[in-house]
Design a protein around this motif. Structure first.
Motif, mmCIF file in Angstrom:
data_model
loop_
_atom_site.group_PDB
_atom_site.id
_atom_site.type_symbol
_atom_site.label_atom_id
_atom_site.label_comp_id
_atom_site.label_asym_id
_atom_site.label_seq_id
_atom_site.Cartn_x
_atom_site.Cartn_y
_atom_site.Cartn_z
ATOM 1 N N ASN A 151 1.335 65.590 133.896
ATOM 2 C CA ASN A 151 2.646 65.911 134.468
ATOM 3 C C ASN A 151 3.726 64.935 134.013
ATOM 4 O O ASN A 151 4.900 65.287 133.963
ATOM 5 N N VAL A 152 3.331 63.700 133.727
ATOM 6 C CA VAL A 152 4.294 62.648 133.369
ATOM 7 C C VAL A 152 3.868 61.960 132.069
ATOM 8 O O VAL A 152 3.441 60.814 132.056
ATOM 9 N N PRO A 153 4.003 62.662 130.942
ATOM 10 C CA PRO A 153 3.600 62.076 129.663
ATOM 11 C C PRO A 153 4.440 60.846 129.334
ATOM 12 O O PRO A 153 5.556 60.695 129.845
ATOM 13 N N PRO A 154 3.924 59.973 128.484
ATOM 14 C CA PRO A 154 4.669 58.750 128.149
ATOM 15 C C PRO A 154 5.894 59.031 127.278
ATOM 16 O O PRO A 154 6.035 60.110 126.700
ATOM 17 N N ILE A 155 6.744 58.036 127.206
ATOM 18 C CA ILE A 155 7.833 58.042 126.227
ATOM 19 C C ILE A 155 7.148 57.854 124.876
ATOM 20 O O ILE A 155 6.432 56.873 124.665
ATOM 21 N N ALA A 156 7.346 58.806 123.976
ATOM 22 C CA ALA A 156 6.603 58.805 122.707
ATOM 23 C C ALA A 156 7.108 57.720 121.762
ATOM 24 O O ALA A 156 8.313 57.552 121.582
ATOM 25 N N GLU A 157 6.176 57.004 121.154
ATOM 26 C CA GLU A 157 6.539 56.018 120.131
ATOM 27 C C GLU A 157 7.222 56.709 118.950
ATOM 28 O O GLU A 157 8.179 56.198 118.400
ATOM 29 N N ILE A 158 6.684 57.868 118.578
ATOM 30 C CA ILE A 158 7.269 58.690 117.511
ATOM 31 C C ILE A 158 7.388 60.110 118.075
ATOM 32 O O ILE A 158 6.424 60.866 118.064
ATOM 33 N N PRO A 159 8.575 60.462 118.582
ATOM 34 C CA PRO A 159 8.713 61.784 119.196
ATOM 35 C C PRO A 159 8.700 62.900 118.163
ATOM 36 O O PRO A 159 9.039 62.688 116.989
ATOM 37 N N LEU A 160 8.293 64.062 118.598
ATOM 38 C CA LEU A 160 8.401 65.252 117.756
ATOM 39 C C LEU A 160 9.874 65.454 117.411
ATOM 40 O O LEU A 160 10.758 65.129 118.215
ATOM 41 N N GLU A 161 10.133 66.013 116.250
ATOM 42 C CA GLU A 161 11.527 66.272 115.858
ATOM 43 C C GLU A 161 12.226 67.161 116.877
ATOM 44 O O GLU A 161 13.427 67.030 117.096
ATOM 45 N N THR A 162 11.483 68.065 117.494
ATOM 46 C CA THR A 162 12.069 68.983 118.477
ATOM 47 C C THR A 162 12.453 68.269 119.774
ATOM 48 O O THR A 162 13.117 68.863 120.618
ATOM 49 N N ASN A 163 12.035 67.023 119.942
ATOM 50 C CA ASN A 163 12.375 66.242 121.140
ATOM 51 C C ASN A 163 13.333 65.097 120.838
ATOM 52 O O ASN A 163 13.806 64.426 121.760
ATOM 53 N N ARG A 164 13.617 64.864 119.588
ATOM 54 C CA ARG A 164 14.442 63.712 119.194
ATOM 55 C C ARG A 164 15.914 63.959 119.532
ATOM 56 O O ARG A 164 16.469 64.993 119.205
ATOM 57 N N ILE A 165 16.520 62.971 120.180
ATOM 58 C CA ILE A 165 17.948 63.015 120.491
ATOM 59 C C ILE A 165 18.691 62.285 119.383
ATOM 60 O O ILE A 165 18.348 61.157 119.046
ATOM 61 N N SER A 166 19.702 62.940 118.846
ATOM 62 C CA SER A 166 20.513 62.357 117.775
ATOM 63 C C SER A 166 21.832 61.860 118.374
ATOM 64 O O SER A 166 22.521 62.606 119.074
ATOM 65 N N ILE A 167 22.160 60.599 118.092
ATOM 66 C CA ILE A 167 23.408 60.007 118.578
ATOM 67 C C ILE A 167 24.077 59.312 117.393
ATOM 68 O O ILE A 167 23.520 58.378 116.831
ATOM 69 N N SER A 168 25.262 59.780 117.027
ATOM 70 C CA SER A 168 25.939 59.196 115.872
ATOM 71 C C SER A 168 27.434 59.499 115.914
ATOM 72 O O SER A 168 27.826 60.639 116.178
ATOM 73 N N LYS A 169 28.243 58.484 115.665
ATOM 74 C CA LYS A 169 29.692 58.635 115.520
ATOM 75 C C LYS A 169 30.320 59.368 116.696
ATOM 76 O O LYS A 169 31.185 60.229 116.520
ATOM 77 N N GLY A 170 29.867 59.047 117.897
ATOM 78 C CA GLY A 170 30.451 59.647 119.096
ATOM 79 C C GLY A 170 29.926 61.014 119.458
ATOM 80 O O GLY A 170 30.418 61.642 120.386
ATOM 81 N N LYS A 171 28.942 61.476 118.745
ATOM 82 C CA LYS A 171 28.367 62.793 119.005
ATOM 83 C C LYS A 171 26.902 62.636 119.397
ATOM 84 O O LYS A 171 26.166 61.871 118.780
ATOM 85 N N ILE A 172 26.498 63.378 120.416
ATOM 86 C CA ILE A 172 25.096 63.355 120.838
ATOM 87 C C ILE A 172 24.572 64.779 120.807
ATOM 88 O O ILE A 172 25.255 65.722 121.234
ATOM 89 N N VAL A 173 23.388 64.946 120.253
ATOM 90 C CA VAL A 173 22.727 66.239 120.199
ATOM 91 C C VAL A 173 21.401 66.100 120.927
ATOM 92 O O VAL A 173 20.533 65.327 120.515
ATOM 93 N N VAL A 174 21.282 66.843 122.040
ATOM 94 C CA VAL A 174 20.091 66.778 122.883
ATOM 95 C C VAL A 174 19.386 68.133 122.804
ATOM 96 O O VAL A 174 19.979 69.159 123.145
ATOM 97 N N PRO A 175 18.125 68.137 122.363
ATOM 98 C CA PRO A 175 17.398 69.426 122.297
ATOM 99 C C PRO A 175 17.244 70.055 123.678
ATOM 100 O O PRO A 175 17.144 69.344 124.675
ATOM 101 N N ASP A 176 17.215 71.381 123.701
ATOM 102 C CA ASP A 176 16.978 72.094 124.969
ATOM 103 C C ASP A 176 15.600 71.809 125.493
ATOM 104 O O ASP A 176 14.695 71.463 124.828
#
Length: 141
Positions: free
Chosen positions: A116-141
């Motif tokens: 129910n409570v998996p760990p924070i992944a050391e290397i997350p799947l690309e589908t879970n990776r949050i991108s933050i750059s130049k004032g823009k954040i992209v959070v996967p659904d």
């Protein structure tokens, strides 16, 4: 937003209706990416099926639908500690996908399990990776 390179882990429950992530943590992480030119020590971990009022999870209706955010606070603090003491890199920003407990046949919340409570992944799947750059954040659904 300038943390001067200090390692910071923000943990936010995606289901927080009082402090919505889009108006709080996501906005701050995006601001930080401008202030620190994308090279800062901030990591943003967004946890599904969680909110900041874990005490409500003891009540019927909440117990089966939400997982405790507190365990992710402790995990994030452990990651920060390992970074400061041993120089271990913080995992990338990511969505942590939890699994609600659900109900048993009598309508009671099932016991919480590691799944129910998996760990924070050391290397997350690309589908879970949050991108933050130049004032823009992209959070996967």
């Amino acid at each position: 937003g300038d943390l001067k390179g200090i390692p910071v882990a923000i943990v936010h429950g995606r289901n927080d209706a009082i402090l919505p992530p889009n108006h709080t943590s996501r906005a701050y992480a995006a601001l930080n990416s401008i202030a620190e030119k994308d090279g800062g020590g901030l990591r943003y971990y967004e946890v599904t099926n969680a909110h900041h009022l874990d005490v409500f999870n003891a009540f019927a209706g909440f117990d089966a639908r939400y997982v405790p955010l507190q365990c992710y606070l402790i995990r994030a603090l452990d990651l920060i500690y390992e970074n400061l003491v041993a120089g271990k890199a913080l995992p990338p920003s990511q969505v942590v996908r939890t699994v609600p407990r659900g109900l048993d046949q009598e309508g009671n919340a099932l016991p919480i399990r590691p799944a129910n409570v998996p760990p924070i992944a050391e290397i997350p799947l690309e589908t879970n990776r949050i991108s933050i750059s130049k004032g823009k954040i992209v959070v996967p659904d």
